[in-house]
Design a protein around this motif. Sequence first.
Motif, PDB file in Angstrom:
ATOM      1  N   ALA A  63       0.831  -1.205   0.000  1.00 57.59           N
ATOM      2  CA  ALA A  63       0.000   0.000   0.000  1.00 57.59           C
ATOM      3  C   ALA A  63       0.866   1.256   0.000  1.00 57.59           C
ATOM      4  O   ALA A  63       0.577   2.223  -0.710  1.00 57.59           O
ATOM      5  CB  ALA A  63      -0.928   0.005   1.214  1.00 57.59           C
ATOM      6  N   PHE A  64       1.944   1.244   0.781  1.00 50.30           N
ATOM      7  CA  PHE A  64       2.864   2.381   0.798  1.00 50.30           C
ATOM      8  C   PHE A  64       3.539   2.574  -0.562  1.00 50.30           C
ATOM      9  O   PHE A  64       3.920   3.684  -0.914  1.00 50.30           O
ATOM     10  CB  PHE A  64       3.933   2.180   1.878  1.00 50.30           C
ATOM     11  N   ARG A  65       3.680   1.486  -1.307  1.00 55.83           N
ATOM     12  CA  ARG A  65       4.295   1.565  -2.643  1.00 55.83           C
ATOM     13  C   ARG A  65       3.241   1.808  -3.722  1.00 55.83           C
ATOM     14  O   ARG A  65       3.565   1.851  -4.915  1.00 55.83           O
ATOM     15  CB  ARG A  65       5.047   0.267  -2.935  1.00 55.83           C
ATOM     16  N   ASN A  66       1.983   1.930  -3.291  1.00 60.70           N
ATOM     17  CA  ASN A  66       0.877   2.218  -4.209  1.00 60.70           C
ATOM     18  C   ASN A  66       0.704   1.142  -5.272  1.00 60.70           C
ATOM     19  O   ASN A  66       0.430   1.439  -6.438  1.00 60.70           O
ATOM     20  CB  ASN A  66       1.063   3.591  -4.862  1.00 60.70           C
ATOM     21  N   LYS A  93       8.388   4.076  -8.152  1.00 61.50           N
ATOM     22  CA  LYS A  93       8.611   5.355  -8.836  1.00 61.50           C
ATOM     23  C   LYS A  93       9.559   6.279  -8.090  1.00 61.50           C
ATOM     24  O   LYS A  93      10.053   7.258  -8.653  1.00 61.50           O
ATOM     25  CB  LYS A  93       7.275   6.065  -9.056  1.00 61.50           C
ATOM     26  N   PHE A  94       9.775   5.983  -6.836  1.00 60.93           N
ATOM     27  CA  PHE A  94      10.684   6.779  -6.017  1.00 60.93           C
ATOM     28  C   PHE A  94      11.682   5.813  -5.364  1.00 60.93           C
ATOM     29  O   PHE A  94      11.537   5.464  -4.188  1.00 60.93           O
ATOM     30  CB  PHE A  94       9.912   7.564  -4.953  1.00 60.93           C
ATOM     31  N   PRO A  95      12.680   5.349  -6.124  1.00 63.63           N
ATOM     32  CA  PRO A  95      13.596   4.332  -5.604  1.00 63.63           C
ATOM     33  C   PRO A  95      14.406   4.790  -4.399  1.00 63.63           C
ATOM     34  O   PRO A  95      15.007   3.963  -3.714  1.00 63.63           O
ATOM     35  CB  PRO A  95      14.511   4.043  -6.805  1.00 63.63           C
ATOM     36  N   GLU A  96      14.406   6.095  -4.135  1.00 66.90           N
ATOM     37  CA  GLU A  96      15.095   6.587  -2.934  1.00 66.90           C
ATOM     38  C   GLU A  96      14.345   6.183  -1.663  1.00 66.90           C
ATOM     39  O   GLU A  96      14.900   6.226  -0.558  1.00 66.90           O
ATOM     40  CB  GLU A  96      15.227   8.114  -2.978  1.00 66.90           C
ATOM     41  N   LEU A  97      13.072   5.813  -1.810  1.00 67.40           N
ATOM     42  CA  LEU A  97      12.252   5.353  -0.685  1.00 67.40           C
ATOM     43  C   LEU A  97      12.216   3.825  -0.690  1.00 67.40           C
ATOM     44  O   LEU A  97      11.784   3.213  -1.669  1.00 67.40           O
ATOM     45  CB  LEU A  97      10.829   5.907  -0.796  1.00 67.40           C
ATOM     46  N   THR A  98      12.681   3.228   0.381  1.00 71.45           N
ATOM     47  CA  THR A  98      12.704   1.766   0.485  1.00 71.45           C
ATOM     48  C   THR A  98      11.875   1.317   1.675  1.00 71.45           C
ATOM     49  O   THR A  98      12.019   1.847   2.780  1.00 71.45           O
ATOM     50  CB  THR A  98      14.148   1.241   0.639  1.00 71.45           C
ATOM     51  N   LEU A  99      11.006   0.346   1.446  1.00 71.70           N
ATOM     52  CA  LEU A  99      10.182  -0.266   2.491  1.00 71.70           C
ATOM     53  C   LEU A  99      10.786  -1.620   2.828  1.00 71.70           C
ATOM     54  O   LEU A  99      11.103  -2.393   1.921  1.00 71.70           O
ATOM     55  CB  LEU A  99       8.737  -0.429   2.023  1.00 71.70           C
ATOM     56  N   TRP A 100      10.947  -1.895   4.097  1.00 71.93           N
ATOM     57  CA  TRP A 100      11.566  -3.140   4.553  1.00 71.93           C
ATOM     58  C   TRP A 100      10.538  -3.978   5.318  1.00 71.93           C
ATOM     59  O   TRP A 100       9.971  -3.533   6.308  1.00 71.93           O
ATOM     60  CB  TRP A 100      12.758  -2.841   5.452  1.00 71.93           C
ATOM     61  N   ARG A 229      11.163  14.777   4.332  1.00 76.29           N
ATOM     62  CA  ARG A 229       9.719  15.009   4.287  1.00 76.29           C
ATOM     63  C   ARG A 229       9.179  15.094   2.852  1.00 76.29           C
ATOM     64  O   ARG A 229       8.170  14.439   2.536  1.00 76.29           O
ATOM     65  CB  ARG A 229       9.372  16.275   5.070  1.00 76.29           C
ATOM     66  N   PRO A 230       9.794  15.885   1.948  1.00 72.19           N
ATOM     67  CA  PRO A 230       9.252  15.967   0.577  1.00 72.19           C
ATOM     68  C   PRO A 230       9.211  14.621  -0.127  1.00 72.19           C
ATOM     69  O   PRO A 230       8.287  14.355  -0.898  1.00 72.19           O
ATOM     70  CB  PRO A 230      10.211  16.944  -0.126  1.00 72.19           C
ATOM     71  N   LEU A 231      10.205  13.767   0.115  1.00 70.40           N
ATOM     72  CA  LEU A 231      10.235  12.454  -0.532  1.00 70.40           C
ATOM     73  C   LEU A 231       9.015  11.631  -0.134  1.00 70.40           C
ATOM     74  O   LEU A 231       8.353  11.023  -0.986  1.00 70.40           O
ATOM     75  CB  LEU A 231      11.525  11.723  -0.160  1.00 70.40           C
ATOM     76  N   LEU A 232       8.699  11.602   1.165  1.00 70.91           N
ATOM     77  CA  LEU A 232       7.530  10.839   1.613  1.00 70.91           C
ATOM     78  C   LEU A 232       6.239  11.443   1.065  1.00 70.91           C
ATOM     79  O   LEU A 232       5.358  10.715   0.589  1.00 70.91           O
ATOM     80  CB  LEU A 232       7.475  10.803   3.137  1.00 70.91           C
TER      81      LEU A 232
END
Length: 395
Positions: A63-66, A93-100, A229-232
């Motif tokens: 869900a966080f990755r849409n 779409k935003f590879p700088e954001l990683t979900l673990w 913050r802007p990345l999230l």
Amino acid sequence: MAGTNSKQSIEKGLAGMKDALGQVNLEAVLANAEKELKLLKNTRLDIAFTGVSGAGKSSLVNAFRNISDYEEGAAKIGVKQTTMLAERYPHPKFPELTLWDLPGIGTPEFKPREYLEKVNFSRYDFFIIVASERFTVNDAMLASEIQKMKKRFYFVRTKVDQAMDAERRKPNFSETQTLEEIRKYCLSNLREEGAVDPRVFLISSWHLNMYDFPLLQKTLAGDLNDLKRPLLIMAMPAFSREHLEEKRAAMEAVIWKKAVVSCGVGAIPIPGLSLIFDIALLVSTMKEFCRNFGLDEESLCNLAKRVGKPVGVLKSAIKKTPMANQINPEFVKSLTTKSLLCGSAMVLEEVADFVPVLGSLVGGVNSFATTYYMLQGFLQDAVEDAESVLAKVAE
């Protein structure tokens, strides 16, 4: 994209440039803008999801990755974890954001400090502790250990939609009362297990626009620093006008920095260099806007699946911006011509007032004003189209 609002936009951007130059010289302003853009581009955000197996961690990661649970690259659901390895899932779409997706914590011999060391706790910016029914002593112990290590954590109770469906069959059902009872039950569990002043977010991974997910988004963003913050904000799906305005504010800050960089290139006395640079900058930034506001093919398809509407219905709401894959140099050139025909007098009027500040660098100021003007106008169109898509979803 002309008119009073655009004139005010140009005035605002140029006023910001004047204020900046009032403190330092042009070279310093340009260097600072380039540095901040590079920092934003290279900023990373790592979010850890933990909890007992079967709590819905993987669905929440998706869900966080849409994306849905069944798309290629989605975190696997319903899989029993047998190792202590953390699964890494970059945002598509935003590879700088990683979900673990961290291993489950449901074993009786669970030791929170050893667990955090094994999953390399220092890597993560914050932790989301997930439960689908009740929080346990392991959840509370883990939160306590995370707090000792000076990291943030958030309790999330998933599958609220299933609980609501079960309660809805009862006579005198009240959604507000039922949600409050679930919240009190979760808080009571955590306090009994030793959690200090816990806060619980109630969510459904399949209905992100409902319950506490928007509040969770806002809380997470508010706790991050100015770079992360802007990345999230950009990566998270928008379900309200308020969230769209947060995205707009984040992009307006980027517009100013990119217009400043355009100013620097425009001041270089090489024929044609400024035009080539500005067109490339406008193409990439406009595509970025479409991506950030979910106005690209992939985002719209994912949204259509999630809300159960034909993608064509959602696309019909988009009236002002093209699809991201239609934005190319030819499109920008045509848009530039149209914009300058409508707004050239306004730009020149503002630039004329600005020239004394920069002396002879008229080309640089003109590049700044034109880039700022066009991106602000395109941003406004993107926000309006995104609002229309939300309205279509709500029908």
